[in-house]
Design an enzyme around this catalytic site. Sequence first.
Site, PDB file in Angstrom:
ATOM      1  N   TYR A 111      79.348  13.247  44.413  1.00 13.57           N
ATOM      2  CA  TYR A 111      78.235  13.024  45.341  1.00 13.57           C
ATOM      3  C   TYR A 111      78.421  13.886  46.582  1.00 13.57           C
ATOM      4  O   TYR A 111      77.469  14.537  47.041  1.00 13.57           O
ATOM      5  CB  TYR A 111      78.190  11.544  45.723  1.00 13.57           C
ATOM      6  CG  TYR A 111      77.012  11.150  46.576  1.00 13.57           C
ATOM      7  CD1 TYR A 111      75.756  10.947  46.019  1.00 13.57           C
ATOM      8  CD2 TYR A 111      77.157  10.945  47.948  1.00 13.57           C
ATOM      9  CE1 TYR A 111      74.671  10.561  46.800  1.00 13.57           C
ATOM     10  CE2 TYR A 111      76.082  10.558  48.743  1.00 13.57           C
ATOM     11  CZ  TYR A 111      74.845  10.374  48.160  1.00 13.57           C
ATOM     12  OH  TYR A 111      73.781   9.992  48.935  1.00 13.57           O
TER      13      TYR A 111
ATOM     14  N   SER B  79      73.355  13.930  53.232  1.00 12.06           N
ATOM     15  CA  SER B  79      74.253  12.807  53.536  1.00 12.06           C
ATOM     16  C   SER B  79      75.410  13.308  54.381  1.00 12.06           C
ATOM     17  O   SER B  79      75.826  14.465  54.263  1.00 12.06           O
ATOM     18  CB  SER B  79      74.800  12.204  52.240  1.00 12.06           C
ATOM     19  OG  SER B  79      75.846  11.290  52.510  1.00 12.06           O
TER      20      SER B  79
END
Length: 259
Positions: A162, A149
Amino acid sequence: MTHDSRWRLDGRTALVTGASRGIGLACARELATLGADVLLVARDEAQLEQVRAELSEEFPQRNIAACDADLVSPEQRLEVFDWIADLGVELSILVNNVGANQRKPALDYEADEIRALIEANVLCAFEMCRLAHAQLAEHGHAAIVNVGSVSGLTHVRTGAPYGLAKAALHQLTRNLACEWAEDGIRVNAVAPWYIRTRRTEGALADPDYLDEVLLRTPMGRIGEPEEVAGAVAFLCLPASSYVTGECIAVDGGFLRYGF
């Protein structure tokens, strides 16, 4: 090798995790389009079977098989590789697409929530790589692609756990690329920005937030799962045979946007 075969995956078998929806499903479809047989793994048994049936109908010349499993569970990870052994196939591609998130301010996370996010987003992929290593090394021209990501490369509003997990996944990609190059295994990653999936639809349903996202994206739109799948597929192809340890951003220019 002919020019055409460099852009094909005929005779190859790919394992795609998180394959029942979104980016994982798009990757499975793209790899099948390029000639690969595809093994699908996801938690939702009913959805997974529906996807397997659809892909089998769409690609009757490919072997499409599915196994429902929660890959955060060590026991279920082992069951997946027992299943692959029973199938008697030679695995040569692994796409690690499993992930999870819970958005909160850093001070609001409980310790078990942080551990769960790290487990789902990086430790799961690490263990899948390790379990797949023997088969991939035996093939000798294998590829692993980890779905990371942009939040592992810069700050975005996904929550600190995250982001740190995806950053660790990118570093794992670099480490394994160097360590396993001698085994004939290339290891790369992709780093998507906002992609139109079920996981992002809640955040993007807020028109003000969507406007902010689009203003930070030079291409001025949200990405599609197929656009991530195209980058993943390239990293699996013989055409990318000298590419390893890389992380390709699929972000519409987000990471390059300045002032």
